[in-house]
Write a protein that holds these residues in place. Structure first.
Motif, PDB file in Angstrom:
ATOM      1  N   UNK A   6      52.118  24.424   7.456  1.00  0.00           N
ATOM      2  CA  UNK A   6      51.994  22.998   7.141  1.00  0.00           C
ATOM      3  C   UNK A   6      50.987  22.287   8.034  1.00  0.00           C
ATOM      4  N   UNK A   7      50.660  22.858   9.172  1.00  0.00           N
ATOM      5  CA  UNK A   7      49.695  22.230  10.080  1.00  0.00           C
ATOM      6  C   UNK A   7      48.271  22.569   9.638  1.00  0.00           C
ATOM      7  N   UNK A   8      47.433  21.544   9.493  1.00  0.00           N
ATOM      8  CA  UNK A   8      46.051  21.770   9.064  1.00  0.00           C
ATOM      9  C   UNK A   8      45.306  22.694  10.028  1.00  0.00           C
ATOM     10  N   UNK A   9      45.576  22.577  11.324  1.00  0.00           N
ATOM     11  CA  UNK A   9      44.904  23.443  12.299  1.00  0.00           C
ATOM     12  C   UNK A   9      45.237  24.908  12.058  1.00  0.00           C
ATOM     13  N   UNK A  10      46.478  25.204  11.734  1.00  0.00           N
ATOM     14  CA  UNK A  10      46.892  26.590  11.460  1.00  0.00           C
ATOM     15  C   UNK A  10      46.275  27.057  10.148  1.00  0.00           C
ATOM     16  N   UNK A  11      46.219  26.187   9.142  1.00  0.00           N
ATOM     17  CA  UNK A  11      45.573  26.547   7.877  1.00  0.00           C
ATOM     18  C   UNK A  11      44.113  26.930   8.113  1.00  0.00           C
ATOM     19  N   UNK A  12      43.396  26.127   8.913  1.00  0.00           N
ATOM     20  CA  UNK A  12      41.995  26.437   9.221  1.00  0.00           C
ATOM     21  C   UNK A  12      41.895  27.772   9.962  1.00  0.00           C
ATOM     22  N   UNK A  13      42.790  27.990  10.917  1.00  0.00           N
ATOM     23  CA  UNK A  13      42.773  29.217  11.703  1.00  0.00           C
ATOM     24  C   UNK A  13      42.955  30.445  10.807  1.00  0.00           C
ATOM     25  N   UNK A  14      43.808  30.330   9.799  1.00  0.00           N
ATOM     26  CA  UNK A  14      44.110  31.467   8.923  1.00  0.00           C
ATOM     27  C   UNK A  14      43.277  31.482   7.646  1.00  0.00           C
ATOM     28  N   UNK A  15      42.420  30.470   7.473  1.00  0.00           N
ATOM     29  CA  UNK A  15      41.538  30.443   6.306  1.00  0.00           C
ATOM     30  C   UNK A  15      42.231  30.135   4.998  1.00  0.00           C
ATOM     31  N   UNK A  16      43.235  29.285   5.034  1.00  0.00           N
ATOM     32  CA  UNK A  16      43.917  28.880   3.810  1.00  0.00           C
ATOM     33  C   UNK A  16      43.786  27.369   3.644  1.00  0.00           C
ATOM     34  N   UNK A  17      43.952  26.888   2.413  1.00  0.00           N
ATOM     35  CA  UNK A  17      43.720  25.483   2.127  1.00  0.00           C
ATOM     36  C   UNK A  17      44.984  24.700   1.799  1.00  0.00           C
ATOM     37  N   UNK A  18      46.134  25.368   1.855  1.00  0.00           N
ATOM     38  CA  UNK A  18      47.381  24.679   1.528  1.00  0.00           C
ATOM     39  C   UNK A  18      48.553  25.412   2.162  1.00  0.00           C
ATOM     40  N   UNK A  19      49.695  24.734   2.288  1.00  0.00           N
ATOM     41  CA  UNK A  19      50.893  25.417   2.803  1.00  0.00           C
ATOM     42  C   UNK A  19      51.311  26.548   1.869  1.00  0.00           C
ATOM     43  N   UNK A  20      52.092  27.474   2.384  1.00  0.00           N
ATOM     44  CA  UNK A  20      52.671  28.502   1.530  1.00  0.00           C
ATOM     45  C   UNK A  20      54.169  28.241   1.393  1.00  0.00           C
TER      46      UNK A  20
END
Length: 74
Positions: A6-20
């Motif tokens: 849910x954190x945008x920083x973690x999404x950027x780190x993992x290369x995803x654009x939305x929560x799972x």
């Protein structure tokens, strides 16, 4: 059910654009103070989850914060 990333920083780190999203089953729970058996998992790691048990289903559209609060059992 659970929502992760849910954190945008973690999404950027993992290369995803939305929560799972996923489902948590009773047999996935480890009681407080319990032990995660490494031989039962592919990548042994654990993280705490904050969970809400719902007393009733949420409507499928236009869910409000008040709807969620009203649906929580504990």
């Amino acid at each position: 059910r659970k929502v992760g990333l849910t954190a945008e920083a973690v999404q950027r780190q993992l290369g995803v654009a939305q929560p799972d999203f996923g489902v948590l089953f009773d047999d996935m729970q480890i009681a407080n103070g319990g032990t995660l058996k490494a031989e039962l998992v592919l990548q042994p790691k654990a993280e705490a989850e904050i969970a809400f048990i719902l007393a009733k289903d949420l409507p499928l559209d236009a869910v409000t914060a008040a709807d969620v609060i009203a649906a929580v059992d504990y």
